[in-house]
Scaffold this active site. Structure first.
Site, short mmCIF file in Angstrom:
data_model
loop_
_atom_site.label_atom_id
_atom_site.label_comp_id
_atom_site.label_asym_id
_atom_site.label_seq_id
_atom_site.Cartn_x
_atom_site.Cartn_y
_atom_site.Cartn_z
CG ASP A 69 -9.55 -8.90 -4.33
OD1 ASP A 69 -9.60 -9.09 -3.67
OD2 ASP A 69 -10.06 -7.97 -5.16
CG HIS A 70 -5.58 -2.75 -0.91
ND1 HIS A 70 -4.47 -2.56 -1.19
CD2 HIS A 70 -5.34 -2.08 0.57
CE1 HIS A 70 -3.97 -1.34 -1.05
NE2 HIS A 70 -3.94 -1.15 0.57
CB SER B 50 -0.63 0.04 1.21
OG SER B 50 -1.47 1.42 1.09
CG ASP C 252 -5.01 -3.69 -4.78
OD1 ASP C 252 -6.01 -2.42 -4.06
OD2 ASP C 252 -4.05 -4.27 -3.68
#
Length: 354
Positions: free
Chosen positions: A293-294, A175, A231
């Site tokens: 999904d992240h 991230s 994501d």
């Protein structure tokens, strides 16, 4: 009969894709020329997960619940915590990789929704030094360059090299941690002449425009951005295809994880994308609409283990030893800290038995 033939074709395609995309041989050393190595990715994603841990004692001594598996035996050099900016990173040596590993923590789960909403409106607003026309996201740039993180990282890399020699450096993060990892890899290459640096990020947002992406890819060619299914973060800040020179633009090379199959017969495909950074057949071919999904890559949980943002737990012995500035930001260094902690634990044990 026709359906069976179709299913058989799908299975064959899946198996071929898996064979093409993955590096199946486990090696004791990972050479830089490889574009993508599946085994290395499954190791580095565990480091990107571990840096989220809030118990700094367990993280520093590498005894946390995420500090096992493929990262077992990692030797921490420094743990850097910027309390003001809510940032965390560590530097250490992975002897099985024969490398220095640098990992940056991403956005904490409690604030990720607000952070994602903010990215929809962010504009390019920082001229990158040393190159014309290259612009970057000011927030990501500042998170690495204008906090206590950078000096802590550089000090630890110097210490690690003094102890272990000229090891290659692997920088990773998830991230926003991936964005910081990219700036760190470029910093090491441009400002400190480190040639053997490799960057692998997970769920990383865009951090600059096309001019910056070109500049970055030339200087840090051994970079992999892994994106997972739908994501949403790699889709941010938005890419406006009508204004390719003025919009945010990913640098290469993306590896897109996505599922293929029917019912219970589903395979995860690892597609190595083209060198444009914005391959329309990879993650850009689907909508970026999933936070779930992240938060999981290769089956590994990403994100903080505590609901409270910036929560930290630390043994008093480590707290007393840490180097702290006036703002409360601190660095835990290997030198002396583990021995201090051991003495205090032995003292606690003796007090309990007496």
């Amino acid at each position: 009969m026709e359906r069976r033939r179709l299913l058989a074709c799908v299975i064959v395609i899946c198996l071929i894709s898996l064979c093409v995309a993955r590096e199946l041989n486990v090696k004791s050393k990972y050479a830089l020329p490889a574009i993508y190595n599946h085994t290395l990715a499954t190791i580095l994603v565990e480091y990107s997960s571990a840096v989220y841990m809030s118990d700094l004692t367990e993280l520093f001594t590498w005894t946390c619940e995420r500090c096992n598996g493929l990262t077992k035996g990692f030797e921490m050099i420094e743990l850097i915590v910027d309390v003001q900016a809510c940032l965390q990173a560590f530097v250490g040596v992975a002897k099985d990789l024969d490398a220095i590993v640098i990992a940056f923590r991403g956005t904490q789960e409690s604030s990720i929704q607000n952070w994602i909403e903010d990215l929809y409106w962010k504009q390019l607003d920082c001229n990158y030094p040393g190159t014309s026309d290259a612009m970057v996201h000011h927030g990501f740039y500042s998170a690495y360059h204008n906090t206590t993180v950078r000096p802590g990282i550089l000090s630890a890399v110097k210490s690690a090299r003094e102890l272990y020699g000229d090891l290659q450096i692997m920088v990773t993060g998830h991230s926003m941690g991936g964005a910081m990892a990219a700036f760190c890899g470029l910093d090491l290459r441009v400002n400190f002449g480190v040639h053997n640096v490799q960057v692998m990020t997970f769920g990383q947002p865009r951090i600059g425009n096309a001019a910056f992406a070109t500049y970055y890819s030339k200087l840090v060619p051994f970079t992999t951005r892994v994106t997972n299914e739908h994501d949403m973060v790699p889709h941010l800040p938005p890419y406006f295809y009508l204004f390719p020179g003025k919009t945010y633009h990913h640098f290469p090379r993306e590896v897109w994880l996505h599922n293929l199959g029917f019912g219970t017969l589903v395979y995860q495909i690892e597609t190595v994308c083209d060198s444009s950074g914005e391959d329309p057949t990879c993650s850009r071919s689907v909508s970026g609409n999933s936070i779930a999904d992240h938060l999981t890559y290769y089956g590994v949980e990403m994100g903080c283990d505590a609901e409270v943002a910036c929560k930290m737990v630390m043994h008093p012995a480590l707290a007393a030893y840490s180097k702290t500035d006036e703002a409360g930001n601190f660095v835990l260094s290997r030198d002396g800290a583990i021995s201090v902690l051991r003495i205090n634990r032995e003292s606690d044990a003796q007090s309990t038995t007496s």
